[in-house]
Each structure stands twice: as structure tokens, then as C-alpha cells.
Design an enzyme around this catalytic site. Structure first.
Site: not given
Ligand code: ADP
Length: 448
Positions: A243, A256, A259, A280, A382-383, A422
Site C-alpha cells: 500500500h 486512499e 487522495r 497501488r 498491504h494485500h 488488487r
């Protein structure tokens, strides 16, 4: 066995709770196992929203969207290696999943936009409350109302199968009770990802060695081993997302939406360097190229007041502010004069409706009201996109390429939906749609 049920659901995040409620409502008896002492997993930290196309909420706001466009955005974001059959499930059920959650009591009436989306389709609670915490609360309330048996401090350590490879139960390690087994004809693996396990992360993507993570402590990936030991195939494990904006001072992920709602990113030289709402992976890579491998989110009072979540970051003390941009910059070791110029230039782009430097597609407001704010950010894991291989019914596929009878999986523990990357807002959509489908299909399976 100590207990007998129809379906054991492993994990109490968004995917597990969706599966539990959906399976119960199809007439199945379920037990949910959660290794942590609390509900919600990583889902409760999700701050962005839930992507869906052709919803009532979009219609009410006059937003034009299509299934094709959401498919295209998702595939493009995932660098086209997503499993198209799974993307089709994600997209075609997205509006239905918003309706399902709304029917259970959720408020997803605000519609914003996150990186990689062509139109506004990120559904979130009115007033800027965190979507994940809200969705977990709604699902948990519904689980309680249905008197679903949720067991905390209870780790699933093994999925038990008979000689024909059909699921027969789950071996559990209870925090106080020790080992016992639950007899069941189906299991839904909904154990989430492994971003918090840097050893596993770095073994798959050495570039991420030593990275911080935005995830809850339980995101270690032991569910992957449980599924793999029971014969499940793995897919796309090497794709791990950083992220772009973890607060350097606070160690918290800055959503996010900051932004999306109008903040820009600048480097220590005071310059913008990227389309702030790109995907990302691209935003993270761009930040790592800047001096000190960090960047600053810069915004004003109008952005602050558009998003409740920002108050939380301010309370945490990670958001220095000043009425003068130059002074703000200088106090943080950013070139303040250049910062002032960059913001003025950006405001001209907003007025003209076109970003002449980085082609940022969405510039909701100019930055010229009241105080200015800065948050220093750096990328963090992050993911985890990869995981257990599933088919488009949520059934787990074995290393031999066959469906494992009675084994279902949903959510971040699976691979294929998001391809290599993602999009923000697609996780909640994924876990609700696939969780629900896995729960319903597991219920149909045990009735047969
Ligand atoms: P998703 O977004 O896919 O629902 P989450 O991270 O929100 O994923 O939820 C997964 C949950 O599963 C977490 O609460 C985590 O603690 C739990 N979990 C992970 N491994 C196990 C396990 N082996 N046994 C029980 N619970 C587990």
C-alpha cells in the site's frame, strides 16, 4: 468429535462472516472458528469502500457505470492475469452484494472513487466512517441475531478428510480447551492473507524483505498451510501488494480516499511526481524512487472536512498543519517555496479540468482553503493477491486439478480474483460476494 455441525467456517473476517450468515439462511448449521480473541480479522481495518457496478446508489447519484467497465478496470489493475471466471463473479454479483448488505442493515450510500477505477463505484457509509468496521459490525450483529456459534481463540489446525478425499471435519486447537475435532461435511476456508508474516512475504518477493505491514496480527497465512495440507492447489502466491501510504510517524495506513478526495503527493523537493490515484503498485514504486523513500500527502481544510477518517489521523498526531504552505513545508524538511509553486500549479490544473503533468483523471477540489496539512508516507505490505485456488462456485481445486469435495474458500486466502494487483475497493466486494457464495454453495452441498 466434541461437536457436530454441517459447515465449519474458518475465520471471522468479512468472508467468513458473510459465509456464516448466508449458509445459515440457506438452512445449514454452522460453527465459525477464529484464532484471535476478537472478530473481524483484517476486514475491520478496511477504510476504502466496496466497489460495485450498476447499484441503486450509483443510479441515485446519476453515475453511469457498466459491468464491462468494472471488468476492464479490474483486469487492467490486475495486469490481466486475473482468472476471468472469478472476475465475472465479482462484477456480476457486486450490486447484489451491496443490496444484500444493505438488507442486513448496512449503509453504503456514499459513492466515491479509488485508484484504478474509471468512474465512482466505491460504496461506503455516509459521513466517512470506515467501511470495514461497519461491514463487520453489521455481519456480526446478524450472526448474533441468528445465534451462530462463533468461537474465539480457536485455531483450525487441520481439515480432516475421508479415504475418498471428502471433507469430514476440522481439528481445532482451543485457547483453553486444547485440541478437539468438529465433525462436519463441509468447510469454508476464510482465513485471510499473510501480509503480516514478513518471512513468508520475503520468501515469495525478496524486494519486500523488512517491509512494514498494514495488517492485523492474525494475517500470518497459516490457513494456507491448513488448506495446502488438505490437498488444495495454490495460485499466484508471488503477487504481494504494497500500500503506498503508511504513515511514517504513526504506523497507520492512510486510506486512499485521502487522495481520492483531493490530496496530492509531493517529495522532499516539494514536487509532485505521480498521478496520485494510479494503481497501488505504481504509486508505491514511485514513492520508493523519491529522496528518503517517502513522500508527503498534502491537503487543505476542504479535503479534511470531506473525510471523517482524517480526524482520526489528526488525533493520532501524525498530521502537522500550518496556515502557510511554505512554513509547513519548511518545518518538515520539504522545499517550502517549491511546495507552494506545486500546489498553485495543481490548482490551475483543477480549474482547467486537466492535469498537464501526470494526467490525474480525478481532481475533485483545489487546495486553497484554510489550513494546510501534510502526512509523511511510505509503502507497506498491504494485500496478498495469491492463495488457495478456487473455481467460480467457490470450491477449492486440488493440486490434481479436481474439486475437493466439501472444501470451499473465500476472501483474501484465495488467489485469482485480483490477478497481480488488487484495486482499492475490490477487497470488500470480493469477501462479501465470494463469502456469501461459498456459504450458500456449502449449504447446498451438505443438503445433498
Ligand atoms: P477476509 O478479508 O478474507 O475475510 P480477514 O483477514 O478479514 O480475511 O479475516 C480472516 C480471519 O481468519 C482473521 O480474523 C484471522 O485471525 C482468522 N484466521 C486465520 N487463520 C486462522 C486459523 N487457522 N483458524 C482460525 N482462524 C483463523
Amino acid at each position: 468429535p466434541r461437536d457436530t455441525t454441517d459447515i465449519v467456517i474458518i475465520g471471522s473476517g468479512g468472508a467468513g462472516l458473510s459465509a456464516a450468515v448466508a449458509a445459515h439462511d440457506k438452512g445449514a448449521k454452522v460453527i465459525v472458528l477464529e484464532k484471535e480473541p476478537l472478530v473481524g480479522g483484517n476486514t475491520k481495518l478496511a477504510a476504502g469502500g466496496m466497489n460495485a457496478a450498476l447499484t441503486k446508489q450509483q443510479k441515485a447519484k446519476g453515475i453511469e457505470d457498466s459491468l464491462e467497465l468494472m471488468t476492464e478496470d479490474t483486469m487492467k489493475g490486475g495486469r490481466n492475469i486475473n482468472d476471468p471466471a472469478l472476475v465475472e463473479v465479482l462484477v456480476t454479483h457486486s450490486a447484489g452484494s451491496v443490496d444484500w448488505l444493505t438488507g442486513l442493515g448496512a449503509d453504503l450510500n456514499d459513492v466515491g472513487r479509488m485508484g484504478g477505477a474509471s468512474v465512482n463505484r466505491t460504496h461506503r457509509p455516509t459521513g466517512g466512517a470506515g467501511v470495514g468496521a461497519h461491514v463487520v459490525q453489521v455481519l456480526y450483529d446478524n450472526a448474533e441475531k441468528r445465534e451462530i456459534d462463533i468461537r474465539f481463540n480457536s485455531r483450525a489446525v487441520e481439515i480432516l478428510e475421508d479415504d475418498n478425499g471428502q471433507v469430514r471435519g476440522v481439528l481445532v486447537k482451543g485457547g483453553h480447551t486444547g485440541y478437539y475435532w468438529i465433525k462436519a461435511d463441509a468447510v469454508v476456508v476464510a482465513t485471510g492473507g499473510f501480509a503480516r508474516n514478513n518471512e513468508r512475504v520475503a520468501s515469495l518477493d525478496p524486494k519486500l524483505k523488512g517491509f512494514a505491514a498494514t495488517n492485523h496480527p492474525g494475517a500470518t497465512g497459516d490457513g494456507l498451510d491448513v488448506a495446502s495440507n488438505a490437498g488444495a492447489a495454490m495460485k499466484d502466491l508471488e503477487y504481494i501488494q504494497a500500500h503506498p501510504t503508511l504513515s511514517v510517524a504513526g504506523g497507520v495506513m492512510v486510506t486512499e480516499a485521502v487522495r481520492g478526495n483531493g490530496a496530492i503527493l509531493v517529495n522532499r523537493e516539494g514536487d509532485r511526481f505521480v498521478n496520485e490515484i494510479t494503481t497501488r503498485d505504481k504509486a508505491s514504486a514511485a514513492i520508493l524512487e523519491q529522496t528518503g523513500k517517502t513522500a508527503f500527502l498534502i491537503f487543505d481544510d476542504s479535503v479534511r472536512h470531506s473525510l471523517k477518517k482524517i480526524e482520526r489521523y489528526i488525533e493520532l498526531g501524525v498530521v502537522p498543519s500550518n496556515s502557510s504552505l511554505k512554513a509547513l513545508g519548511d518545518s518538515l524538511g520539504i522545499n517550502g517555496a517549491e511546495l507552494e509553486k506545486s500546489v498553485a500549479r495543481y490548482n490551475e490544473f483543477v480549474a482547467a479540468g486537466k492535469d498537464g503533468d501526470f494526467a490525474r483523471p480525478n481532481m475533485p477540489r483545489s487546495l486553497n482553503q484554510g489550513n494546510f496539512y501534510a502526512i509523511e508516507v511510505t509503502p507497506a505490505v498491504h494485500h496478498t493477491m495469491g492463495g488457495v485456488k478456487i473455481d467460480n462456485h467457490g470450491e477449492v481445486v486440488s493440486t490434481e486439478g479436481k474439486v475437493i469435495k466439501g472444501m470451499f474458500a473465500a476472501g483474501e486466502v484465495t488467489g485469482g480474483v485480483h490477478g497481480a494487483n488488487r484495486l482499492g475497493g475490490n477487497a470488500i466486494s470480493d469477501i462479501v460476494t465470494f463469502g456469501r457464495m461459498a456459504g450458500e454453495n456449502a449449504a447446498a452441498f451438505v443438503k445433498k
